[in-house]
Design a protein around this motif. Structure first.
Motif, PDB file in Angstrom:
ATOM      1  N   ASN A  25      47.227  -4.560  58.048  1.00  0.00           N
ATOM      2  CA  ASN A  25      48.474  -3.817  58.191  1.00  0.00           C
ATOM      3  C   ASN A  25      49.434  -4.168  57.065  1.00  0.00           C
ATOM      4  O   ASN A  25      49.639  -5.350  56.747  1.00  0.00           O
ATOM      5  CB  ASN A  25      49.153  -4.148  59.522  1.00  0.00           C
ATOM      6  CG  ASN A  25      48.397  -3.626  60.718  1.00  0.00           C
ATOM      7  OD1 ASN A  25      48.152  -2.438  60.830  1.00  0.00           O
ATOM      8  ND2 ASN A  25      48.025  -4.524  61.611  1.00  0.00           N
TER       9      ASN A  25
ATOM     10  N   TYR B 293      53.393  -2.883  55.599  1.00  0.00           N
ATOM     11  CA  TYR B 293      54.592  -2.104  55.915  1.00  0.00           C
ATOM     12  C   TYR B 293      55.565  -2.169  54.738  1.00  0.00           C
ATOM     13  O   TYR B 293      55.665  -3.173  54.050  1.00  0.00           O
ATOM     14  CB  TYR B 293      55.307  -2.685  57.137  1.00  0.00           C
ATOM     15  CG  TYR B 293      54.420  -3.022  58.303  1.00  0.00           C
ATOM     16  CD1 TYR B 293      53.716  -4.220  58.337  1.00  0.00           C
ATOM     17  CD2 TYR B 293      54.294  -2.154  59.378  1.00  0.00           C
ATOM     18  CE1 TYR B 293      52.907  -4.543  59.403  1.00  0.00           C
ATOM     19  CE2 TYR B 293      53.494  -2.467  60.459  1.00  0.00           C
ATOM     20  CZ  TYR B 293      52.796  -3.660  60.465  1.00  0.00           C
ATOM     21  OH  TYR B 293      51.995  -3.967  61.521  1.00  0.00           O
TER      22      TYR B 293
ATOM     23  N   TYR C  99      59.757  -1.575  54.182  1.00  0.00           N
ATOM     24  CA  TYR C  99      61.071  -1.399  54.764  1.00  0.00           C
ATOM     25  C   TYR C  99      62.084  -1.441  53.622  1.00  0.00           C
ATOM     26  O   TYR C  99      61.784  -1.926  52.533  1.00  0.00           O
ATOM     27  CB  TYR C  99      61.411  -2.552  55.724  1.00  0.00           C
ATOM     28  CG  TYR C  99      60.593  -2.675  56.974  1.00  0.00           C
ATOM     29  CD1 TYR C  99      59.361  -3.344  56.972  1.00  0.00           C
ATOM     30  CD2 TYR C  99      61.051  -2.164  58.178  1.00  0.00           C
ATOM     31  CE1 TYR C  99      58.623  -3.479  58.134  1.00  0.00           C
ATOM     32  CE2 TYR C  99      60.313  -2.305  59.354  1.00  0.00           C
ATOM     33  CZ  TYR C  99      59.110  -2.954  59.316  1.00  0.00           C
ATOM     34  OH  TYR C  99      58.382  -3.095  60.477  1.00  0.00           O
TER      35      TYR C  99
ATOM     36  N   PHE D 237      62.624   0.999  58.504  1.00  0.00           N
ATOM     37  CA  PHE D 237      61.193   1.210  58.309  1.00  0.00           C
ATOM     38  C   PHE D 237      60.952   2.398  57.405  1.00  0.00           C
ATOM     39  O   PHE D 237      61.611   3.438  57.524  1.00  0.00           O
ATOM     40  CB  PHE D 237      60.559   1.442  59.678  1.00  0.00           C
ATOM     41  CG  PHE D 237      59.135   1.930  59.646  1.00  0.00           C
ATOM     42  CD1 PHE D 237      58.854   3.291  59.719  1.00  0.00           C
ATOM     43  CD2 PHE D 237      58.087   1.029  59.556  1.00  0.00           C
ATOM     44  CE1 PHE D 237      57.542   3.739  59.709  1.00  0.00           C
ATOM     45  CE2 PHE D 237      56.776   1.476  59.542  1.00  0.00           C
ATOM     46  CZ  PHE D 237      56.507   2.833  59.621  1.00  0.00           C
TER      47      PHE D 237
ATOM     48  N   HIS E 109      53.834   2.595  57.191  1.00  0.00           N
ATOM     49  CA  HIS E 109      52.861   1.617  57.654  1.00  0.00           C
ATOM     50  C   HIS E 109      51.467   2.065  57.226  1.00  0.00           C
ATOM     51  O   HIS E 109      51.069   3.203  57.503  1.00  0.00           O
ATOM     52  CB  HIS E 109      52.957   1.504  59.180  1.00  0.00           C
ATOM     53  CG  HIS E 109      51.850   0.756  59.843  1.00  0.00           C
ATOM     54  ND1 HIS E 109      51.419   1.063  61.122  1.00  0.00           N
ATOM     55  CD2 HIS E 109      51.085  -0.286  59.432  1.00  0.00           C
ATOM     56  CE1 HIS E 109      50.436   0.252  61.443  1.00  0.00           C
ATOM     57  NE2 HIS E 109      50.215  -0.577  60.443  1.00  0.00           N
TER      58      HIS E 109
ATOM     59  N   ASP F  19      51.703   5.634  59.608  1.00  0.00           N
ATOM     60  CA  ASP F  19      53.003   6.175  60.007  1.00  0.00           C
ATOM     61  C   ASP F  19      53.889   6.191  58.770  1.00  0.00           C
ATOM     62  O   ASP F  19      54.164   5.141  58.212  1.00  0.00           O
ATOM     63  CB  ASP F  19      53.612   5.294  61.103  1.00  0.00           C
ATOM     64  CG  ASP F  19      54.970   5.782  61.597  1.00  0.00           C
ATOM     65  OD1 ASP F  19      55.514   6.737  61.018  1.00  0.00           O
ATOM     66  OD2 ASP F  19      55.490   5.203  62.562  1.00  0.00           O
TER      67      ASP F  19
ATOM     68  N   GLY G 283      45.239  -6.099  65.129  1.00  0.00           N
ATOM     69  CA  GLY G 283      44.837  -6.543  66.450  1.00  0.00           C
ATOM     70  C   GLY G 283      45.272  -5.522  67.468  1.00  0.00           C
ATOM     71  O   GLY G 283      45.893  -4.512  67.146  1.00  0.00           O
TER      72      GLY G 283
ATOM     73  N   ARG H  82      47.310  -6.152  70.035  1.00  0.00           N
ATOM     74  CA  ARG H  82      48.681  -6.389  70.450  1.00  0.00           C
ATOM     75  C   ARG H  82      49.520  -6.633  69.199  1.00  0.00           C
ATOM     76  O   ARG H  82      49.027  -6.780  68.107  1.00  0.00           O
ATOM     77  CB  ARG H  82      48.748  -7.586  71.384  1.00  0.00           C
ATOM     78  CG  ARG H  82      47.905  -7.430  72.636  1.00  0.00           C
ATOM     79  CD  ARG H  82      48.011  -8.648  73.527  1.00  0.00           C
ATOM     80  NE  ARG H  82      49.370  -8.850  74.003  1.00  0.00           N
ATOM     81  CZ  ARG H  82      49.712  -9.896  74.746  1.00  0.00           C
ATOM     82  NH1 ARG H  82      48.845 -10.825  75.044  1.00  0.00           N
ATOM     83  NH2 ARG H  82      50.967 -10.026  75.163  1.00  0.00           N
ATOM     84  N   TYR H  83      50.817  -6.752  69.419  1.00  0.00           N
ATOM     85  CA  TYR H  83      51.700  -6.984  68.287  1.00  0.00           C
ATOM     86  C   TYR H  83      51.335  -8.284  67.599  1.00  0.00           C
ATOM     87  O   TYR H  83      51.179  -9.313  68.234  1.00  0.00           O
ATOM     88  CB  TYR H  83      53.160  -7.042  68.719  1.00  0.00           C
ATOM     89  CG  TYR H  83      54.076  -7.457  67.603  1.00  0.00           C
ATOM     90  CD1 TYR H  83      54.581  -8.749  67.526  1.00  0.00           C
ATOM     91  CD2 TYR H  83      54.406  -6.561  66.595  1.00  0.00           C
ATOM     92  CE1 TYR H  83      55.391  -9.128  66.493  1.00  0.00           C
ATOM     93  CE2 TYR H  83      55.219  -6.938  65.559  1.00  0.00           C
ATOM     94  CZ  TYR H  83      55.712  -8.221  65.510  1.00  0.00           C
ATOM     95  OH  TYR H  83      56.526  -8.603  64.476  1.00  0.00           O
TER      96      TYR H  83
ATOM     97  N   GLU I 197      52.554 -10.804  64.409  1.00  0.00           N
ATOM     98  CA  GLU I 197      53.735 -11.086  63.621  1.00  0.00           C
ATOM     99  C   GLU I 197      53.655 -10.467  62.248  1.00  0.00           C
ATOM    100  O   GLU I 197      52.624 -10.571  61.572  1.00  0.00           O
ATOM    101  CB  GLU I 197      53.949 -12.588  63.489  1.00  0.00           C
ATOM    102  CG  GLU I 197      55.177 -12.965  62.661  1.00  0.00           C
ATOM    103  CD  GLU I 197      55.367 -14.461  62.545  1.00  0.00           C
ATOM    104  OE1 GLU I 197      54.708 -15.202  63.286  1.00  0.00           O
ATOM    105  OE2 GLU I 197      56.173 -14.878  61.694  1.00  0.00           O
ATOM    106  N   GLN I 198      54.717  -9.826  61.839  1.00  0.00           N
ATOM    107  CA  GLN I 198      54.800  -9.270  60.508  1.00  0.00           C
ATOM    108  C   GLN I 198      55.402 -10.334  59.582  1.00  0.00           C
ATOM    109  O   GLN I 198      56.481 -10.840  59.842  1.00  0.00           O
ATOM    110  CB  GLN I 198      55.656  -8.004  60.503  1.00  0.00           C
ATOM    111  CG  GLN I 198      55.039  -6.876  61.318  1.00  0.00           C
ATOM    112  CD  GLN I 198      55.846  -5.591  61.264  1.00  0.00           C
ATOM    113  OE1 GLN I 198      56.624  -5.365  60.335  1.00  0.00           O
ATOM    114  NE2 GLN I 198      55.657  -4.738  62.269  1.00  0.00           N
TER     115      GLN I 198
ATOM    116  N   PHE J 213      56.969 -11.223  56.025  1.00  0.00           N
ATOM    117  CA  PHE J 213      57.708 -10.473  55.020  1.00  0.00           C
ATOM    118  C   PHE J 213      57.683 -11.160  53.654  1.00  0.00           C
ATOM    119  O   PHE J 213      57.673 -12.387  53.560  1.00  0.00           O
ATOM    120  CB  PHE J 213      59.172 -10.305  55.456  1.00  0.00           C
ATOM    121  CG  PHE J 213      59.367  -9.247  56.490  1.00  0.00           C
ATOM    122  CD1 PHE J 213      59.061  -9.482  57.820  1.00  0.00           C
ATOM    123  CD2 PHE J 213      59.862  -7.995  56.127  1.00  0.00           C
ATOM    124  CE1 PHE J 213      59.237  -8.498  58.773  1.00  0.00           C
ATOM    125  CE2 PHE J 213      60.048  -7.009  57.082  1.00  0.00           C
ATOM    126  CZ  PHE J 213      59.734  -7.253  58.406  1.00  0.00           C
ATOM    127  N   GLY J 214      57.726 -10.331  52.628  1.00  0.00           N
ATOM    128  CA  GLY J 214      57.932 -10.833  51.286  1.00  0.00           C
ATOM    129  C   GLY J 214      59.403 -11.008  50.994  1.00  0.00           C
ATOM    130  O   GLY J 214      60.251 -10.670  51.826  1.00  0.00           O
TER     131      GLY J 214
END
Lengths: 111, 115
Positions: free
Chosen positions: B31, B33, B35, B45, B48, B56, B98, B100-101, B103-104, B106-107
């Motif tokens: 995944n 993303y 933002y 956002f 994705h 998305d 996965g 379930r959620y 953790e994202q 971030f850079g």
């Protein structure tokens, strides 16, 4: 649509003071809630999270409780340190993957 | 393990020019993303990816923005032509796939200034 509202900053406190940063949300259902922190020159880091009502997330002395009756997730710390100076973002998870953030609160702690 | 990296850290361009931002996710994270935070407001956002596919892209503001993730590794976000309102900080994040959620991570962000 879903949204998050945080108290406006900047917030300036003295070391060892009590901290509260307010966060309220509007969402369909009961989303997971998060606090992220951005230290100077770094990326966002997950500070804590809560996935259901009445859950309390905690980390590094910070706490936040998921209150569905008030749709709130306020961040608290009993005694702040200079190293806590950063920008704090409240967020909710929309759907399975999309984070919706508040506008951020800049916190400065003076020695 | 290396975290999410973004390049450049800062970019200053003139209105009408083109800029390409790059994001390298954590190795093995499917995944990815994008933002952005404009004018000190909330982080919003943009889109994705799951591997190389756009899952998305509902947050992309207009067709001046083009994101790619060829090969499912690093991603680029091109703004062409840039406008003044595109100024802000662009964040990239990645997470492990996965059910379930997850953790994202971030850079540090790319700060874009359009003059």
């Amino acid at each position: 649509g879903d949204s998050v509202t945080q108290m406006e900053g900047p917030v300036t406190l003295s070391e060892e003071a009590f901290l509260t940063i307010n966060c309220t949300y509007t969402a369909t259902g009961y989303p997971s809630l998060f606090w992220y922190v951005q230290y100077p020159g770094e990326g966002l880091q997950l500070l804590l999270k809560a996935t259901k009502a009445d859950d309390k997330g905690s980390n590094k002395g910070f706490e936040a409780t998921y209150r569905k009756e008030t749709t709130s997730f306020h961040l608290e710390k009993g005694s702040v340190q200079v190293s806590d100076s950063a920008v704090y973002f409240c967020a909710l998870l929309q759907g399975a993957q999309k984070l919706v953030f508040g506008q951020g609160t800049r916190l400065t702690i003076n020695p | 393990e290396a975290g999410v990296t973004q390049f450049p850290s800062h970019s200053v361009i003139e209105k009408g020019q083109t800029v390409t931002l790059r994001c390298d996710p954590i190795s093995g994270h499917d995944n990815l993303y994008w933002y952005r935070r404009v004018m000190g407001k909330e982080i919003k956002f943009l889109l994705h990816f799951v591997k190389e596919s756009k899952q998305d892209e509902s947050g992309m503001p207009n067709n001046r923005f083009l994101a790619e993730r060829t090969g499912g590794t690093y991603s680029t976000l091109k703004v062409q032509p840039a406008e003044l309102e595109d100024s802000g900080v662009y964040f990239c994040a990645s997470s492990h796939r996965g059910h379930r959620y997850n953790e994202q991570f971030f850079g540090p962000g790319t700060r874009l200034t359009v003059l």
